[in-house]
Scaffold this active site. Structure first.
Site, PDB file in Angstrom:
ATOM      1  N   LYS A 101      47.113  29.620  36.517  1.00 35.58           N
ATOM      2  CA  LYS A 101      47.175  29.870  37.958  1.00 35.58           C
ATOM      3  C   LYS A 101      48.053  28.851  38.683  1.00 35.58           C
ATOM      4  O   LYS A 101      48.100  27.687  38.319  1.00 35.58           O
ATOM      5  CB  LYS A 101      45.747  29.817  38.514  1.00 35.58           C
ATOM      6  CG  LYS A 101      45.629  29.960  40.020  1.00 35.58           C
ATOM      7  CD  LYS A 101      44.175  29.914  40.458  1.00 35.58           C
ATOM      8  CE  LYS A 101      44.036  30.000  41.965  1.00 35.58           C
ATOM      9  NZ  LYS A 101      42.629  30.080  42.385  1.00 35.58           N
ATOM     10  N   SER A 106      38.094  32.571  49.445  1.00 33.37           N
ATOM     11  CA  SER A 106      37.563  32.119  48.161  1.00 33.37           C
ATOM     12  C   SER A 106      36.217  31.425  48.308  1.00 33.37           C
ATOM     13  O   SER A 106      35.929  30.778  49.321  1.00 33.37           O
ATOM     14  CB  SER A 106      38.556  31.171  47.483  1.00 33.37           C
ATOM     15  OG  SER A 106      39.734  31.855  47.123  1.00 33.37           O
ATOM     16  N   LYS A 145      35.801  40.040  47.445  1.00 31.71           N
ATOM     17  CA  LYS A 145      36.581  39.015  48.146  1.00 31.71           C
ATOM     18  C   LYS A 145      37.845  39.632  48.744  1.00 31.71           C
ATOM     19  O   LYS A 145      38.692  40.148  48.026  1.00 31.71           O
ATOM     20  CB  LYS A 145      36.939  37.901  47.155  1.00 31.71           C
ATOM     21  CG  LYS A 145      37.960  36.903  47.667  1.00 31.71           C
ATOM     22  CD  LYS A 145      38.322  35.913  46.580  1.00 31.71           C
ATOM     23  CE  LYS A 145      39.617  35.196  46.890  1.00 31.71           C
ATOM     24  NZ  LYS A 145      40.015  34.248  45.840  1.00 31.71           N
ATOM     25  N   ASP A 196      39.065  37.718  39.903  1.00 31.40           N
ATOM     26  CA  ASP A 196      39.669  36.487  40.413  1.00 31.40           C
ATOM     27  C   ASP A 196      39.776  35.447  39.301  1.00 31.40           C
ATOM     28  O   ASP A 196      38.776  35.115  38.651  1.00 31.40           O
ATOM     29  CB  ASP A 196      38.802  35.938  41.551  1.00 31.40           C
ATOM     30  CG  ASP A 196      39.565  35.007  42.479  1.00 31.40           C
ATOM     31  OD1 ASP A 196      40.433  34.278  41.988  1.00 31.40           O
ATOM     32  OD2 ASP A 196      39.284  35.020  43.684  1.00 31.40           O
ATOM     33  N   ASP A 197      40.979  34.944  39.086  1.00 29.85           N
ATOM     34  CA  ASP A 197      41.232  33.827  38.159  1.00 29.85           C
ATOM     35  C   ASP A 197      40.882  34.137  36.706  1.00 29.85           C
ATOM     36  O   ASP A 197      40.563  33.234  35.931  1.00 29.85           O
ATOM     37  CB  ASP A 197      40.476  32.567  38.600  1.00 29.85           C
ATOM     38  CG  ASP A 197      41.062  31.938  39.850  1.00 29.85           C
ATOM     39  OD1 ASP A 197      42.024  32.493  40.402  1.00 29.85           O
ATOM     40  OD2 ASP A 197      40.537  30.894  40.281  1.00 29.85           O
ATOM     41  N   ARG A 214      46.840  39.414  46.574  1.00 30.95           N
ATOM     42  CA  ARG A 214      46.147  40.510  47.257  1.00 30.95           C
ATOM     43  C   ARG A 214      47.048  41.208  48.260  1.00 30.95           C
ATOM     44  O   ARG A 214      46.960  42.429  48.446  1.00 30.95           O
ATOM     45  CB  ARG A 214      44.882  39.971  47.934  1.00 30.95           C
ATOM     46  CG  ARG A 214      43.774  39.717  46.928  1.00 30.95           C
ATOM     47  CD  ARG A 214      42.690  38.782  47.446  1.00 30.95           C
ATOM     48  NE  ARG A 214      41.580  38.727  46.498  1.00 30.95           N
ATOM     49  CZ  ARG A 214      41.611  38.097  45.325  1.00 30.95           C
ATOM     50  NH1 ARG A 214      42.703  37.438  44.950  1.00 30.95           N
ATOM     51  NH2 ARG A 214      40.580  38.121  44.508  1.00 30.95           N
ATOM     52  N   HIS A 246      40.258  38.073  51.423  1.00 32.17           N
ATOM     53  CA  HIS A 246      41.235  36.985  51.416  1.00 32.17           C
ATOM     54  C   HIS A 246      42.604  37.357  51.979  1.00 32.17           C
ATOM     55  O   HIS A 246      43.650  36.879  51.520  1.00 32.17           O
ATOM     56  CB  HIS A 246      41.386  36.397  50.008  1.00 32.17           C
ATOM     57  CG  HIS A 246      41.616  34.908  50.056  1.00 32.17           C
ATOM     58  ND1 HIS A 246      41.621  34.103  48.925  1.00 32.17           N
ATOM     59  CD2 HIS A 246      41.851  34.071  51.092  1.00 32.17           C
ATOM     60  CE1 HIS A 246      41.844  32.851  49.264  1.00 32.17           C
ATOM     61  NE2 HIS A 246      41.988  32.807  50.583  1.00 32.17           N
ATOM     62  N   CYS A 289      45.733  33.440  45.100  1.00 39.67           N
ATOM     63  CA  CYS A 289      44.788  34.411  45.672  1.00 39.67           C
ATOM     64  C   CYS A 289      45.331  35.343  46.754  1.00 39.67           C
ATOM     65  O   CYS A 289      45.429  36.552  46.564  1.00 39.67           O
ATOM     66  CB  CYS A 289      43.581  33.672  46.221  1.00 39.67           C
ATOM     67  SG  CYS A 289      42.675  32.710  44.997  1.00 39.67           S
ATOM     68  N   ASP A 337      43.960  38.893  39.664  1.00 45.34           N
ATOM     69  CA  ASP A 337      44.891  38.438  40.697  1.00 45.34           C
ATOM     70  C   ASP A 337      45.909  37.428  40.188  1.00 45.34           C
ATOM     71  O   ASP A 337      46.984  37.284  40.759  1.00 45.34           O
ATOM     72  CB  ASP A 337      44.139  37.873  41.905  1.00 45.34           C
ATOM     73  CG  ASP A 337      43.341  36.616  41.599  1.00 45.34           C
ATOM     74  OD1 ASP A 337      43.090  36.328  40.409  1.00 45.34           O
ATOM     75  OD2 ASP A 337      42.943  35.912  42.554  1.00 45.34           O
ATOM     76  N   ASN A 338      45.569  36.682  39.150  1.00 45.47           N
ATOM     77  CA  ASN A 338      46.485  35.689  38.581  1.00 45.47           C
ATOM     78  C   ASN A 338      45.847  35.148  37.306  1.00 45.47           C
ATOM     79  O   ASN A 338      44.753  35.585  36.917  1.00 45.47           O
ATOM     80  CB  ASN A 338      46.767  34.538  39.563  1.00 45.47           C
ATOM     81  CG  ASN A 338      45.553  33.988  40.264  1.00 45.47           C
ATOM     82  OD1 ASN A 338      45.404  34.115  41.482  1.00 45.47           O
ATOM     83  ND2 ASN A 338      44.646  33.365  39.508  1.00 45.47           N
ATOM     84  N   HIS A 354      36.332  32.956  39.914  1.00 51.03           N
ATOM     85  CA  HIS A 354      36.785  31.788  40.663  1.00 51.03           C
ATOM     86  C   HIS A 354      35.656  30.760  40.674  1.00 51.03           C
ATOM     87  O   HIS A 354      34.483  31.109  40.701  1.00 51.03           O
ATOM     88  CB  HIS A 354      37.121  32.214  42.090  1.00 51.03           C
ATOM     89  CG  HIS A 354      37.949  31.243  42.865  1.00 51.03           C
ATOM     90  ND1 HIS A 354      37.452  30.040  43.326  1.00 51.03           N
ATOM     91  CD2 HIS A 354      39.243  31.306  43.284  1.00 51.03           C
ATOM     92  CE1 HIS A 354      38.407  29.408  43.993  1.00 51.03           C
ATOM     93  NE2 HIS A 354      39.506  30.144  43.978  1.00 51.03           N
TER      94      HIS A 354
END
Length: 411
Positions: free
Chosen positions: A303, A153, A128, A35-36, A79, A130, A75, A282-283, A230
């Site tokens: 992001k 998140s 996670k 994540d992130d 996904r 989401h 996010c 994810d980004n 994140h």
């Protein structure tokens, strides 16, 4: 009656087949989804201030992409893309789902987990999710046998992301519920402090390793969408203060350790050669958070933007003796391509649902003579097209975005 000569041959064949319990099975598939994390947050992509030896080893034994994209730079949308093979707009999930939302992934969508489950794979998700927090949207209703993790998140809780102190009720996230940790379909405990968040990476890793131990003798699909990196950042004591970069570097070192533990479990069961391991994110980095954010590796913005820093992400895939070792692929790829690609490789079937992903398995096998994906569409929001890439050309359409020049978040 078997002859004395035939019987030893049968015994030898049985002994050889027992050396690797999965040698005749379909390949296992593991996706580690961060994540992130930015394009520049892995050693082989230029990370500084911390080391990622296990990920670098993955790249040296497999292939890394330099032009791989998340489905959207945020996010839930990203996904939705990886699970369904669709641009998130097509399946009605955009942005990030919050505790106040009552929507989630639709039952009519055919997920990656369902594709594997229909082939007889054991399936698990640790991390996670989401894609909706109500029961009908949780992983067990969408193809997974096991789930341990959080439904959205880790900043969607009634606490300061800086101090961990409770936020005042009646204002913003002060009215959010405490962050639930879910096992299967039920809340097992609540995460109520920054200290609680420190355990998440290790928890998911332990669950992933246990799943491998329990399923080493038949095909499995393991999805590990880590909560980190994140904000608020959490890291165990074994990595706290270990990097030159600071807390974010500590977090990345623990994620790298997690990958190493998964690889070690595969080796213990002699199934590494029959397992595809994929690492991506994810980004891009949430740059508003300063040194609690990652690096876009020289790409523009991060992001929530459709600039390259928001959506171009690290992508490493390893499959010994199938994917050429040490290769770098400069062709286009996207997270929405994983579903059709993995279906093609494993012999899975796709549903009749229209998808946007394409089979890029030829690239994974080292054939760079053509490009299965020729274009990339940069959607954001509910259905806004911010740009289009074709080959090495990108058309940026008029749009607004949140810049990293804005003030770092205070919560």
């Amino acid at each position: 009656m078997k002859t004395p000569f035939t019987l030893p041959l049968i015994i030898i064949a049985i002994m050889l087949s027992s050396c690797n319990p999965q040698e005749t099975h379909k390949p296992n598939v593991i996706i580690v989804f961060i994540d992130d994390e930015g394009y520049g947050d892995v050693g082989c992509y230029g990370a500084t201030g911390f080391d990622t030896p296990h990920l670098d080893q993955m790249a040296s034994k497999g292939m890394r992409f330099t032009n791989f994209y998340s489905a959207q730079p945020v996010c839930s949308a990203s996904r939705a893309g990886i699970m369904t093979g669709c641009y998130p707009n097509r399946v009605g999930i955009t942005g990030a789902l919050f505790p106040r939302h009552t929507i989630g992934i639709n039952a009519s969508e055919y997920t990656m987990a369902e594709m594997f489950k229909d082939q007889g794979y054991a399936t698990a998700c640790f991390g996670k999710w989401h894609l909706g927090w109500q029961k009908e949207f949780l992983p067990l209703q969408h193809g997974f046998d096991d789930f341990v993790g959080i439904p959205y998140s880790n900043d969607m809780w009634p606490h300061s992301n800086v101090t961990g102190e409770p936020l005042p009720p009646g204002k913003g996230r002060g009215d959010y519920p405490e962050l639930p940790l879910i096992v299967g379909n039920e809340v097992s405990e609540r995460i109520t402090s920054l200290k609680d968040q420190d355990k998440l990476t290790t928890l998911y890793t332990e669950k992933a390793v246990d799943f491998i131990h329990r399923n080493a003798d038949h095909p499995f699909f393991l999805y590990v969408p880590h909560t980190m990196a994140h904000i608020p950042l959490g890291v165990s004591d074994k990595f706290r203060g270990k990097s030159e970069q600071g807390l974010y570097g500590d977090v990345m070192m623990e994620i790298d350790w997690s990958v190493g533990e998964i690889m070690k479990a595969l080796e213990e069961h002699n199934i590494a050669d029959n397992t595809m391991v994929i690492f991506t994110t994810d980004n891009g980095p949430w740059l508003n958070y300063g040194n609690h954010a990652g690096s876009a590796g020289g790409l523009r913005e991060g992001k929530t933007t459709s600039w390259e820093g928001g959506q171009r992400v690290p992508f490493i895939v390893q499959w010994p003796e199938k994917i050429p070792a040490g290769m770098v692929c400069n062709k286009l790829g996207c997270a929405i391509d994983l579903l059709p690609t993995l279906a093609s490789i494993t012999g899975g079937e796709l549903s009749d649902n229209e998808i946007d992903g394409v089979d890029i398995s030829s690239l994974w096998m080292g054939d760079f003579t053509w490009a299965p994906r020729e274009t990339m569409w940069y959607y954001f929001g509910k259905n806004h097209l911010n740009g289009v890439r074709k080959g090495n050309w990108k058309l940026v359409l008029p749009h607004t975005w949140n810049s990293y020049h804005t003030r770092p978040g205070s919560n």
